[in-house]
Motif scaffolding. Structure first.
Motif, short mmCIF file in Angstrom:
data_model
loop_
_atom_site.label_atom_id
_atom_site.label_comp_id
_atom_site.label_asym_id
_atom_site.label_seq_id
_atom_site.Cartn_x
_atom_site.Cartn_y
_atom_site.Cartn_z
N TYR A 474 0.87 -1.19 0.00
CA TYR A 474 0.00 0.00 0.00
C TYR A 474 0.90 1.23 0.00
O TYR A 474 1.81 1.33 0.82
N VAL A 475 0.59 2.14 -0.94
CA VAL A 475 1.44 3.33 -1.08
C VAL A 475 0.61 4.52 -0.65
O VAL A 475 -0.54 4.68 -1.09
N TYR A 476 1.17 5.33 0.23
CA TYR A 476 0.46 6.53 0.71
C TYR A 476 1.30 7.76 0.44
O TYR A 476 2.19 8.09 1.24
N ARG A 625 4.52 7.16 2.45
CA ARG A 625 4.64 6.04 3.39
C ARG A 625 4.27 4.77 2.64
O ARG A 625 3.42 4.79 1.75
N LEU A 626 4.91 3.66 3.02
CA LEU A 626 4.56 2.38 2.40
C LEU A 626 4.07 1.43 3.49
O LEU A 626 4.46 1.54 4.64
N ARG A 627 3.24 0.51 3.08
CA ARG A 627 2.84 -0.55 4.03
C ARG A 627 2.87 -1.86 3.26
O ARG A 627 2.09 -2.04 2.33
N LEU A 628 3.82 -2.73 3.64
CA LEU A 628 3.94 -4.01 2.95
C LEU A 628 3.11 -5.05 3.69
O LEU A 628 3.25 -5.20 4.89
N CYS A 629 2.23 -5.72 2.96
CA CYS A 629 1.44 -6.80 3.58
C CYS A 629 1.72 -8.05 2.77
O CYS A 629 1.18 -8.21 1.67
N SER A 630 2.54 -8.95 3.33
CA SER A 630 2.87 -10.13 2.54
C SER A 630 3.05 -11.35 3.42
O SER A 630 3.66 -11.27 4.48
N SER A 631 2.49 -12.48 2.96
CA SER A 631 2.75 -13.72 3.67
C SER A 631 3.76 -14.57 2.89
O SER A 631 3.95 -15.72 3.19
#
Length: 1838
Positions: A474-476, A625-631
């Motif tokens: 997610y890029v903010y 800001r970045l938010r990495l969501c990864s499994s």
């Protein structure tokens, strides 16, 4: 062997529910995962189905609950029976259609008749005792108490906890009108921490003309939330097309006047919005989902599913600065299926772009609110992907929840209530039922495929394993700071490399249009006219599975002119910024970048940096800001290293020794815990892979790493559970042994672990890892087992016909040996560590037990038995406390196996190896010193049997028989070593007994008989056990102290005890009840079935409870520490208490009936002499029957009892009626009489029949009932001390009680020929039950007349006892009545010498207290008579019949009757054994003493005459001498009495008549009272009036009739009670009553004569003219003679008058009589011979006395008055000549005798009496002179 799911497979596949569509990995990589083994591992891990072993946690199908009937006991409320019938009848009327009629037990009523017909195989008398002992048996609960019990964890669905909220946008409307399109986002937002909790859900609101017809469905956004919290809210942000410069500004939506837009404005907006694709922010709002007080939510009574009733009070507050925030409170109050529609009217308009951080900045000005409303529908859904186990249950949500709460409709909109903060208004509308989608298979009823499931950002930070693939960024963008104002927006793209600027970016951007595919780029909003542009957009980027350093994000900055010139406005590029993924993706903090003016190839490389031209002097002006969501991509570098090395090892690209892999494996222990947990499952899979097929070094390293990881995970376990939830989930669901793609893991795993264990055993140092392995042993053991089971399933999967069970797998020798060694090492550890008391040992022990438990389902059971026997050898015998406890736990776990019953033995010939081990060990434990262990062992057994009993699989009789035979050896063991049983405490005894009864119940007769064939003693012990069970399970109603029979008299013993609600029921009940009272059940009974109630559901809690049970309990506890069972019970909720009693009484009934059933079997087997028992006495039967009768039994038992009773007496009557069994017979008689007193008619009826059966047997075997009569008389006397025969009336007097009345009725019924037939058939006996007799006795003898005599003699005894009891209150005042009642008792109990004697002695004591010595003596004579008669009839002793005749003269009561029955009365404790010569002599001497006190010496003489023969026969000369001395004294006393001048009287006699109804039985009767000689008439009057005055009440008075005239009852006043008391004289035997003389007693006592009187007379003067007194000439005399019943002195002080006769004497006869009497007296005195001359003095005195009364002048009146009355004038003419002559003759004779007497007097006197003599002479002369006037002849005569 396996009892599996229907298709014969034990494993169930559970498909994953993918989240938001499956993850679309980069298509290039999709088929190319082979290059990246770790990736394929990850994807495999997230995508394959879960595999669940359905059998692992046991599988148990219970039969439906048993229904219980209320038992009817004898008690004050015995009419309960009728009540129940009525209730049942009413019940059936209410609802014939309804199947489940609530019964009193909350279970269905079953019709016993229908049941019996269906079960023809084995007819039992009653229900099985076990279900009533364990009425709430719950297999799950029982298992959960086992130490180390495995609890199945729910599967970690990704959102298994918390809430799920769906939001749907209905409409957006403005007062100005909706002309242009609006777009918006909704997300969960934490307003305190100011952070987003979820990704955005995007929606749009289009004007009607822009809407497409097809898209009518509005998608829902679904948000996930862990826990409700006041700071969580929905953040709604609206945007619209960027405003045209000089066009219509957004302020039209918030202006006050005019409200509506003009047509021109509308057109301009419409045109502009069509050509303007870029948007600007417009307004925002925050909706609080939860009020601040959620913890004490005001929800009403919670419904069972836990969703809160919609109690929504809407408040809007000026909160957080002055931002209006809409609130929804009450835990989003909607039951599932009801949504709430929210109107959000507080939309805050914004002037320029903003970032989310500045959103709630207090410095920011609030602009005018928008005049518009956004309507949302918010709904709380079923939480989470419902536990897949219960998909079916989760799928259909309980209907209870769908009740639409009426409060909803009534909730007024807040706007209309009083002053509001004008602009903010939230309206609620009644929610509409949502259509249910039929997709129940996932249990997720309310998720539609089009729904947008917003990603929950906290998933990436939670400490739990990832279960699904997700992989995005997610890029903010936050701000861009430029030096001049621009209209700026940003385009974002993902590029693979920077080589070619023109190359198309990857399609990775998620579109803002719902449902569209991935885009190449995405745009932010336009920041209009801002130098510092602020953004709050969220751009979601799908990432490639593996990224290179070249992958980067490219940002392009555009300026756009917001004016329409000739064509639509075009954006202009201002600059670019780039961001490589590999360096920044995992950063969470803000990133600042410079902006490049233009792009040149290879702009990422450092070399190209110089060539670039930057805006703003190369400052970092762009913040994002970045938010990495990864499994797929671990943030932890160490994990990435491990993955990398794993890949290299697997693809063989690294050097073969793999040292890098070793390092990577070892460094895993330093990974931080969150990252470790998130990738737990793939890491474990990879390590197992290495353990399965790596080299030895790698195996060991991987094993150690694995142990380390597991230990860390376990330690960080949140809930302190022994098995961490994530690890359990891994074993139970995720682990599938690589889907069979490679060899199974278990051989490798057991080898590595085994070698470690062996090294330890050999004493090598193995480091701390070894302890960790032990603590995590459960995990490895479960893995090994699952791996085996999967292999077994895969082996047989394809080549098994459908529906067949998978055969057990034979382990290869090598593997089995390895497992055996490992098991051995672990056992040694348990043994060692137990001794040191380490808790680890107990856990390990349980794990080993479960290991065996699991193996039993997979491999050949005999291989498992080797492990079990290894265990038993290690822990053999009675070991230390801890070890023994472990052993019990081990057995408990193994025996809980589903197929325990069907297990084979170790040898093919054996029965069941496990059960024999179990029985052996449990028996050993009962001998253990530790009490808790004993209790545990008993509990294990009961639970096991319950499990079998309620198991749906084992309901056929043959199954039950098999199970009973399996456990029957236990009974044998107990009989062999009874002390072990006797040492148990009562609770454990009950447990053991219930098991024994259950086993015996289902056992076949052959096995039972075998048990009875061993020895007499053993058979006896068998019945001892049964007796014990009757004692321990007896149910007594606390209310009832009445008639507890021979058992203990106090039913409720209070002592400090542990809190138990019931002693009799299973210990589990106490737990159940304390739980239930904590939960406070609520009654569901409707009014019309008042006391019928459903099964109380312990999960329900009702706030409407009137009081808290816990408080009640606490009070009960505090009021007496160690509250008694009674107090505890009273603290229970009435329904629970009723339930408890229902269970208890059913338990008692079931046990009694079971024992009865066995006794009946025993009796019939004994009749064929096929068993060993004592046939002489049949003590087994007699003791059991005694026990039956002496306990408190329900009606059901009595109904079954009497047919058995009859058959037993038919089979064994001769033995049972024999002398040896007297004691038994007496007890049976006692209890039958006791039952005959019962209130319950049904029981009483049966008692009567029981008595008739006894009579029948008595006739059959003795042809007479004398002995039975003695028995019954004895038992009646015993019963009388127990039964209350009187009761207090309201006025304080006593009356006959119901008990006595009922007993009398029963006895009458017993002899009632007419009713007998019906009675017998009603009690279920054959009609000829009384007639049948054994063939050996040919003659039939049943005579109703004899039965009547028998019944009457018992009723007589009853009445005597009753009368005695009724006198209790006057016992001390009315001594006469008291003596009489003792006498009646003595007579009524005459058939039993002992009782006869007892009451006579009571009577004797009573007389002695009254000083009635003669009567007391008579009692003593009576006693002696009884003894003597018995001795004479036995012919032993010194007396004969003549002696008895002599005795009868003294005491006529000594009768003949007694003799014949004295011998029959040989009943234990009673009878002739006490009747000895000595006792007779003792009572004769007592009589002698008492007679001498009464001065009746002539009786004494007679008595001593009887004593002398005894002493003679014994040659007791000393005693003889004493006797003769006494005789001498006696005769002297008699002489003295006779020579006394004053005649001796031993008593005075009075006639007393009673008239008046208050006298009761005495009314209109006359009695003669014998009183001491000094009692005068006045004394007795006073005495009697004192006695009877106390009995008068207010309406009655007492009068004494002063004279002795005849009383006519009809002339007396009503309401007055009269006593008439007259002195009477005793009449001698030879006396002439017709003589007219006056009677002088002393005249007739000529010789020694027995003073025995039974006739009395008294004279009453009267006149014919009605006056009471008259002159002599009118005075008549009536002489009344009374005959009494019996003679005085008697055993009592008064005797009733049986006959009364009277004579009348005329006046002249009276006169003649008077004169004759005087003459006779004088003559008597003169003629009496005196023995010696010295005896002159007394004679002189009496002579003087008589003469003085005859001739002294002053008393002449006597004779003179006769003359004047009869010889003068007119009266003389009335006399007949005969009378006249008689009168004259009498007078002449009188004078002649006087003259003679005077002469004699002269001879006797001395000097001193000369004067007296002169007076006499003068008197005589003057008398003569006077008389000569009337009788001239007198002078010549004298």
């Amino acid at each position: 062997m396996e009892n599996l799911s229907p298709n014969g497979h034990r494993f169930r596949r559970i498909s994953r529910q993918s989240f938001a569509g499956s993850l679309n990995l980069d298509p290039l990589l999709d088929e190319n995962l082979e290059q990246w083994p770790h990736l394929s591992e990850l994807v495999q891990c997230y995508r394959t189905d879960w595999v669940k072993d359905d059998n692992k946690y046991g599988h148990y199908e219970s039969i439906g609950p048993i229904s219980f009937q209320n038992q009817i006991f004898e008690g004050p409320d015995t009419d309960f029976e009728t009540e129940m019938h009525l209730a049942n009848a009413r019940q059936n009327k209410i609802d014939d259609t309804d199947d489940d009629i609530p019964s009193t037990s909350g279970r269905e009523f079953t019709d016993t008749a229908s049941k019996s017909s269906s079960s023809k195989v084995l007819k039992h008398l009653g229900e099985s005792p076990l279900p009533t002992y364990e009425p709430v048996f719950d297999w799950e609960t029982e298992r959960s108490t086992i130490f180390g019990q495995r609890i199945p964890e729910t599967q970690l669905g990704q959102y298994s906890s918390g809430l799920k909220i769906s939001v749907k946008v209905h409409s957006l409307s403005f007062q100005a009108g909706l002309v242009e399109p609006f777009y918006g986002t909704i997300c969960l937002y934490n307003k305190e921490r100011r952070e987003k909790l979820s990704e955005d859900f995007i929606f749009s609101a289009l004007p009607t003309e822009m809407q497409e017809a097809s898209s009518s469905y509005e998608p829902r956004g679904i948000f996930y939330l862990d826990t409700p919290s006041a700071s969580v809210c929905l953040l709604i942000q609206l945007e619209k097309p960027a405003t045209e410069e000089g066009g219509v500004t957004p302020s039209v939506y918030s202006r006050k006047e005019p409200v509506h837009m003009t047509e021109r404005e509308k057109q301009k907006l419409q045109v502009w919005s069509r050509i303007m694709p870029y948007r600007e922010s417009f307004a925002w709002a925050i909706i609080s989902l939860f009020d601040s007080n959620i913890n004490s939510s005001p929800g009403g009574p919670t419904s069972p599913s836990g969703s809160v009733a919609p109690n929504v009070s809407v408040s809007s507050s000026q909160d957080l600065g002055s931002d209006p925030i809409a609130k929804l409170d009450g835990k989003i109050g909607y039951t599932s299926g009801n949504s709430v529609v929210v109107e959000v009217s507080n939309l805050n308009k914004v002037k320029e772009g903003y970032t989310e951080d500045s959103l709630q900045d207090p410095k920011r000005k609030i602009h005018k609110p928008v005049k518009g409303v956004l309507r949302l529908e918010i709904e709380k859904l079923q939480a989470g992907t419902v536990d897949f186990e219960n998909a079916s249950e989760g799928g259909s949500i309980d209907h209870e929840d769908q009740i639409t709460d009426s409060r909803f409709a009534k909730c007024p909109s807040n706007g209309s209530e009083g002053p509001q903060n004008g602009h903010s208004r939230v309206n609620y509308f009644e929610g509409k039922e949502l259509p249910r989608n039929g997709s129940t298979s996932l249990g997720n009823t309310d998720v539609n495929t089009d729904d947008f499931q917003a990603f929950d950002f906290r998933r990436t930070t939670r400490n739990e394993p990832f279960l699904q693939p997700f992989h995005c960024l997610y890029v903010y963008p936050i701000t861009v700071s430029l030096s001049r104002k621009r209209n700026l927006f940003i385009r974002v793209e993902l590029r693979k490399d920077d080589g070619d600027v023109r190359k198309q970016p990857l399609e990775a951007m998620h579109s803002r249009e719902p449902g569209a595919s991935l885009q190449k780029c995405a745009h932010t909003q336009v920041a209009v006219g801002a130098r510092i542009a602020c953004y709050h957009d969220e751009i979601k980027v799908s990432l490639p599975a593996i990224w290179t350093p070249q992958h980067h994000l490219l940002f392009t900055f555009f300026h756009i002119d917001l004016q329409t010139k000739l064509e639509a406005p075009k954006p202009v590029v201002i600059g670019y910024a780039s961001l490589p993924l590999s360096t920044h993706a995992q950063l969470r903090s803000e990133i600042s970048l410079p902006i490049m003016r233009e792009l040149i190839p290879h702009y990422l490389q450092d070399g190209g940096k110089e060539r670039l031209d930057y805006l703003e002097d190369g400052k970092n002006v762009f913040k994002l800001r970045l938010r990495l969501c990864s499994s797929l991509y671990p943030i932890s570098e160490r994990i990435r290293d491990f993955f990398l090395e794993y890949d290299r090892h697997t693809l063989r690209t690294s050097p073969p020794w793999g040292s890098e892999l070793l390092e990577a494996i070892n460094s895993l222990k330093n990974v931080d815990s969150t990252a470790l947990l998130q990738f737990l499952q793939p890491i474990l899979n990879m390590l197992l892979h290495l353990i399965g097929n790596g080299g030895e070094t790698l195996q060991v390293a991987a094993f150690r790493a694995m142990v380390n990881i597991l230990t860390r995970v376990q330690q960080e376990s949140v809930d302190e559970a022994e098995r961490n939830i994530f690890l359990v989930n891994y074993v139970d669901y995720s682990f599938d042994d690589f889907g069979g793609r490679q060899p199974p893991v278990y051989p490798g795993l057991s080898t590595v672990w085994g070698s470690l264990a062996r090294s330890k055993a050999k004493g090598y140092r193995v480091g701390p890892v070894y302890d960790d392995v032990l603590s995590m042993a459960w995990f490895f053991l479960e893995l090994i087992v699952k791996s085996m089971a999967l292999e077994q399933t895969r082996l047989f999967y394809h080549n098994l016909p459908l529906g067949e069970d998978i055969p057990p797998m034979q382990l290869k020798d090598g593997v089995f040996r390895c497992i055996l060694q490992l098991y051995d090492c672990l056992l040694t550890e348990v043994h060692e560590r137990c001794k040191r008391g380490l808790s680890l040992a107990k856990r390990l022990n349980s794990s080993l037990a479960f290991f065996c438990y699991d193996l039993l389902s997979i491999i050949e059971p005999r291989q498992v038995f080797e492990l079990v026997s290894l265990y038993m050898d290690k822990f053999s015998g009675v070991c230390q406390l801890v070890l023994h406890d472990c052993k019990l736990t081990f057995l408990q776990i193994i025996c809980d196996h589903d197929l325990f019953v069907e297990m084979p033995g170790r040898d093919p010939s054996d029965r069941n190896y496990l059960s024999s081990v179990l029985i052996q060990e449990l028996f050993l434990t009962w001998d253990h010193d530790d009490l808790s262990l004993r209790a545990k062992a008993a509990r294990i057994l009961v639970v096991l049997l319950c499990k079998h009993e309620f198991d749906a699989r084992y309901q056929k009789p043959e199954d039950k028989l098999y199970i009973a035979q399996l456990y029957f050896p236990l009974v044998g063991q107990i009989l062999d070593e009874m002390p072990v049983f006797y040492n148990l405490n009562s609770v454990e005894k009950r447990e053991v007994l219930i098991v024994i009864l259950q086993i015996i119940r289902n056992l076949d007769d052959a096995s039972l008989v075998k048990a009875w064939q061993q020895s007499i003693a053993r058979t006896r012990l068998f019945f001892k056990l049964l007796e014990e069970s009757l004692v321990l399970f007896e149910h007594r109603k606390p209310a009832d102290s009445m008639l507890m029979g021979a058992s203990s008299r106090s039913p409720v013993a209070d002592g400090p005890v542990s809190p138990k609600y019931s002693d009799r029921l299973s210990p589990a009940i106490n737990h159940y009840l304390s739980e239930a009272s904590r939960q406070e059940v609520r009654p569901q009974g409707t009014p019309e079935n008042g006391y019928m109630w459903q099964r109380a559901n312990s999960q329900l809690s009702s706030p409407s409870q009137p009081y808290s049970l816990r408080e009640a309990l606490a009070q009960a506890q505090s009021s007496r520490i160690g509250a008694s069972t009674q107090a505890l019970r009273e603290s229970l909720h009435p329904i629970l208490r009723q339930k408890l009693e229902l269970w208890e009484e059913n338990l008692s009934a079931a046990v009694s009936l079971q024992v009865l059933e066995i006794t009946e079997k025993f009796s019939s087997t004994a009749s064929s002499h096929s068993i060993t028992t004592d046939y002489g006495k049949l003590d087994c039967i007699t003791s059991i029957f005694t026990s039956f009768f002496s306990r408190y039994q329900p009606l059901a038992f009595w109904k079954a009892m009497f047919p058995v009773f009859t058959s037993v007496f038919q089979l064994h009557g001769a033995t049972l009626m024999a002398r040896e069994n007297d004691r038994f017979l007496k007890q049976i008689a006692f209890h039958l009489l006791r039952l005959a007193v019962f209130r319950n008619h049904n029981i009483r009826k049966r008692a009567v029949v029981g008595l008739q059966i006894l009579v029948r047997s008595s006739f059959s075997y003795f042809t007479q009932t004398a002995r039975l009569r003695v028995m019954l008389t004895i038992t009646l006397s015993e019963l009388m001390s127990d039964v209350q025969v009187t009761q207090m009336k309201s006025d304080g007097t006593l009356e006959e009680s119901g008990e006595a009345r009922r007993l009398r009725n029963s006895l009458e019924e017993m002899a009632d020929e007419s009713k007998s037939g019906n009675l017998i058939t009603e009690c279920g006996l054959p009609e000829n039950a009384l007639g049948t007799i054994p063939d050996t006795l040919a003659e039939k003898k049943w005579s109703w007349s004899e039965v009547k005599v028998l019944a009457n003699s018992i009723i007589l005894a009853l009445d005597a006892s009753l009368e005695h009891a009724l006198l209790a209150s006057v016992m001390n005042t009315d001594r006469y009545a008291a003596a009489e009642s003792f006498f009646k008792l003595a007579m009524a109990f005459a058939p039993v010498p002992d009782l006869h004697i007892m009451w006579l002695l009571h009577l004797c004591d009573a007389h002695q207290e009254m000083q009635s010595w003669a009567e007391a003596a008579q009692c003593a004579v009576g006693v002696a008579g009884v003894v003597m008669q018995a001795l004479v009839s036995r012919n032993d002793g010194v007396w004969g019949n003549d002696h008895i005749t002599a005795l009868r003269k003294i005491c006529p009561m000594v009768s003949n009757e007694i003799t014949s029955e004295a011998s029959a009365a040989e009943v234990e404790g009673y009878g002739a054994s006490k009747l000895t010569v000595d006792s007779a002599v003792k009572y004769l001497q007592l009589a002698n003493k008492l007679f001498s006190q009464a001065e009746l010496y002539h009786f004494c003489a007679n008595i001593l005459e009887l004593v002398i023969p005894v002493y003679k026969s014994r040659r007791a000369y000393g005693q003889l001498a004493k006797c003769h001395t006494m005789l001498t004294n006696i005769y002297e006393s008699i002489l003295e009495q006779e020579s006394s001048p004053i005649p001796f009287t031993d008593a005075t006699y009075y006639r007393v008549g009673f008239y008046g109804e208050k006298f009761g039985k005495l009314d209109k009767k006359e009695y003669v009272y014998r009183e001491p000689r000094d009692v005068r008439l006045g004394d007795i009057m006073e005495k009697l009036s004192h006695i009877y005055e106390s009995r008068m009440d207010g309406n009655h008075t007492l009068h004494i009739i002063p004279d002795s005239r005849q009383v006519k009852a009809e002339e007396l006043q009503p309401g007055v009670c009269y006593l008439q008391i007259t002195a009477v004289d005793p009449v001698m035997e030879d006396e002439d009553l017709g003589s007219r003389r006056e009677r002088i007693i002393s005249l007739s006592t000529g010789s020694v004569r027995a003073r025995v009187f039974d006739r009395f007379l008294f004279d009453t003067p009267f006149t014919k003219n009605g006056k009471t007194q008259g002159g002599l000439e009118d005075q008549w005399k009536r002489r009344t003679v009374l005959q009494t019943e019996g003679s005085f002195p008697a055993l009592v002080n008064r005797l009733v008058v049986t006959k009364s006769e009277s004579l009348e004497f005329s006046p002249v006869e009276n006169a003649i009589g008077m004169i004759e009497t005087r003459t006779a007296a004088l003559r008597n005195e003169l003629e009496e011979p005196r023995s010696s001359d010295g005896d002159q003095l007394p004679r002189l005195q009496s002579l003087q006395r008589i003469l003085q009364g005859s001739v002294a002048v002053q008393v002449n009146s006597g004779v003179l008055s006769v003359c004047t009355a009869f010889l003068s004038g007119e009266p003389a003419t009335r006399l007949r000549s005969q009378e006249l002559q008689q009168l004259i003759a009498a007078l002449l004779e009188f004078m002649a005798v006087c003259k003679r007497a005077i002469r004699v007097h002269f001879r006797l006197i001395g000097e001193e009496d000369q004067d007296f003599h002169t007076q006499l002479v003068n008197g005589f002369q003057s008398l003569t002179a006077e008389l000569s006037h009337y009788i001239p002849a007198i002078l010549s005569e004298l």
